[in-house]
Enzyme design. Sequence first.
Site, PDB file in Angstrom:
ATOM      1  N   HIS A 124       0.869  -1.174   0.000  1.00 56.99           N
ATOM      2  CA  HIS A 124       0.000   0.000   0.000  1.00 56.99           C
ATOM      3  C   HIS A 124       0.911   1.231   0.000  1.00 56.99           C
ATOM      4  CE1 HIS A 124      -2.757   2.953   1.851  1.00 56.99           C
ATOM      5  NE2 HIS A 124      -3.743   2.170   1.455  1.00 56.99           N
ATOM      6  N   ASP A 201       3.079  -4.327   8.161  1.00 57.78           N
ATOM      7  CA  ASP A 201       1.855  -3.557   7.923  1.00 57.78           C
ATOM      8  C   ASP A 201       0.693  -4.527   8.132  1.00 57.78           C
ATOM      9  OD1 ASP A 201      -0.420  -2.454   6.905  1.00 57.78           O
ATOM     10  OD2 ASP A 201       0.493  -1.728   5.052  1.00 57.78           O
ATOM     11  N   GLN A 204      -4.496  -5.018   7.308  1.00 63.97           N
ATOM     12  CA  GLN A 204      -5.494  -5.978   6.830  1.00 63.97           C
ATOM     13  C   GLN A 204      -5.426  -7.325   7.547  1.00 63.97           C
ATOM     14  OE1 GLN A 204      -7.878  -4.966   5.167  1.00 63.97           O
ATOM     15  NE2 GLN A 204      -7.133  -3.137   4.121  1.00 63.97           N
ATOM     16  N   LYS A 227     -10.574  -0.420  10.625  1.00 66.53           N
ATOM     17  CA  LYS A 227     -10.751  -1.612   9.784  1.00 66.53           C
ATOM     18  C   LYS A 227     -11.144  -2.829  10.610  1.00 66.53           C
ATOM     19  CE  LYS A 227      -7.298  -0.133   6.380  1.00 66.53           C
ATOM     20  NZ  LYS A 227      -8.105   0.407   5.299  1.00 66.53           N
ATOM     21  N   CYS A 366      -4.843   2.511  -3.587  1.00 69.95           N
ATOM     22  CA  CYS A 366      -3.581   2.977  -2.998  1.00 69.95           C
ATOM     23  C   CYS A 366      -2.470   1.941  -3.163  1.00 69.95           C
ATOM     24  CB  CYS A 366      -3.738   3.351  -1.529  1.00 69.95           C
ATOM     25  SG  CYS A 366      -4.922   4.650  -1.259  1.00 69.95           S
TER      26      CYS A 366
HETATM   27  N1  C6P Z   1      -6.347   0.455   2.786  1.00 72.87           N
HETATM   28  C1  C6P Z   1      -8.198   0.204   1.236  1.00 72.87           C
HETATM   29  O1  C6P Z   1      -9.290   0.517   0.770  1.00 72.87           O
HETATM   30  P1  C6P Z   1      -4.956   3.748   7.002  1.00 72.87           P
HETATM   31  O2  C6P Z   1      -5.579   4.538   5.882  1.00 72.87           O
HETATM   32  O3  C6P Z   1      -3.729   4.443   7.503  1.00 72.87           O
HETATM   33  O4  C6P Z   1      -5.913   3.347   8.049  1.00 72.87           O
HETATM   34  O5  C6P Z   1      -4.475   2.373   6.363  1.00 72.87           O
HETATM   35  C2  C6P Z   1      -3.553   2.394   5.327  1.00 72.87           C
HETATM   36  C3  C6P Z   1      -3.340   1.014   4.807  1.00 72.87           C
HETATM   37  C4  C6P Z   1      -2.101   0.427   4.968  1.00 72.87           C
HETATM   38  N2  C6P Z   1      -1.858  -0.824   4.553  1.00 72.87           N
HETATM   39  C5  C6P Z   1      -2.798  -1.560   3.960  1.00 72.87           C
HETATM   40  C6  C6P Z   1      -2.478  -2.962   3.549  1.00 72.87           C
HETATM   41  C7  C6P Z   1      -4.068  -1.023   3.751  1.00 72.87           C
HETATM   42  O6  C6P Z   1      -5.012  -1.762   3.162  1.00 72.87           O
HETATM   43  C8  C6P Z   1      -4.342   0.298   4.165  1.00 72.87           C
HETATM   44  C9  C6P Z   1      -5.679   0.941   3.895  1.00 72.87           C
HETATM   45  C10 C6P Z   1      -7.685   0.930   2.456  1.00 72.87           C
HETATM   46  O7  C6P Z   1      -7.538  -0.724   0.770  1.00 72.87           O
HETATM   47  C11 C6P Z   1      -7.763   2.416   2.267  1.00 72.87           C
HETATM   48  S1  C6P Z   1      -6.742   2.997   0.957  1.00 72.87           S
END
Ligand code: C6P
Length: 408
Positions: A124, A201, A204, A227, A366
């Site tokens: 991401h 990370d 997910q 999430k 992203c």
């Molecule tokens: N992915 C998606 O629709 P944040 O925005 O900081 O809470 O998470 C960022 C992030 C980092 N790593 C992974 C693997 C992610 O999936 C995400 C967030 C969302 O896929 C929003 S772009």
Amino acid sequence: MSFNVQQIRKDFPILDREVHPGVKVIYLDSTATSQKPESVIEAMNTFYRRSNANIHRGVHVLAEESTAMYEQARVKIAKFINAPSAHQIIYTRNTTESINLVAYTWARANLKSGDLIILTEMEHHSNLVPWHMLAAERGVRLEFIPVMDDGLLDLDVYRSLLFQGPKLVSFTHMSNVLGTINPAAEMIQMAHEAGALTVLDAAQSVPHLKVDVQKLDVDFMAFSAHKMCGPTGIGALYGKTTLLEAMPPFLGGGDMIKEVKLRSFKPTTIPSKFEAGTPAIAESVGFGAAVDYLSSIGMEEVSAHEHEMIEYALERLEEIPGLKIFGPTADKKGGVASFTFDGIHPHDVAQILDRHGIAVRAGHHCAQPLHEKFGITATTRASFYLYSTKDEVDKLVEGIYKVKKVFG
Ligand code: C6P
């Protein structure tokens, strides 16, 4: 108690929402953000109605209560990921901020020009851009573990990159596009044997799998409350105590200091050292309630349900002529199905599905470099969580056939 999806759905008031007259929402966008159970909404409401005060600052009843609630949530989160101690949980705004915290503090204190960081092609942007910024500033080198056609990482290339003596390996536990669940424990062990630290990370994975930081032996781990049934605006960074203690602070301000003089300051101990300013207090209470909620169901049950969902979804989606799904087979992935369909733009697919109340996401999610790797610019993505049903998958499949009709 056995897993009962219909019972679970009753905990999420939004799932009753009609998004068009007579059409209830079919929410297949939990990878972007999950829906929130009544218990989380209520915990935050109750906090504002009964206990609201700033933390760590007052001696009055409300301040002591809110401070205790903020710290109790930290203990729950630590327990949820089996962290040895609650002070290893740093509250941040989200996964993105957690990764940036490591990049701005640990990495800037420890890395110099020419040092190598290993990432993967499926990251991401939040696990790419902070390192790009560091590379531009410090001249660190970035190398990438390739993603193979089947959506898995090429671990042979990883092994060979490790011979170059990286200082850090930072990778996603589960891809938000392919759904691939990476063999984190094995990859972390390999990194450690090569003398590198690791960042996971877990945006997910923590919401969907049972994650144990001690079993993984990971050095840093980032995740977001929103999430995993919790509110937006709060996330966490887990770190090993010795690393967190040795790192310089991130943001400066109130609450992160031991002592301030006109020309100097001394930072306080972890976790406050990294929590400058008034934090997201009500959100921490919601985060704790989300962890309570998921724990009451059991993460093994949550992931077993999602596994059943993705197996069924792949089986049904694969029947549709012209539909191409990206990522590995169901046994190697979480509840994420990203696809292209018959040359129709993914945004058009998502828009027509929305007319039928089906909420999916379209775009690069992203993860632009990953899409580029597969020679595409966008996909339509359906994602599942503990409240998703097979009936919703059937509606998705019907919806895709309707898209086909619209585009002839
Ligand atoms: N992915 C998606 O629709 P944040 O925005 O900081 O809470 O998470 C960022 C992030 C980092 N790593 C992974 C693997 C992610 O999936 C995400 C967030 C969302 O896929 C929003 S772009």
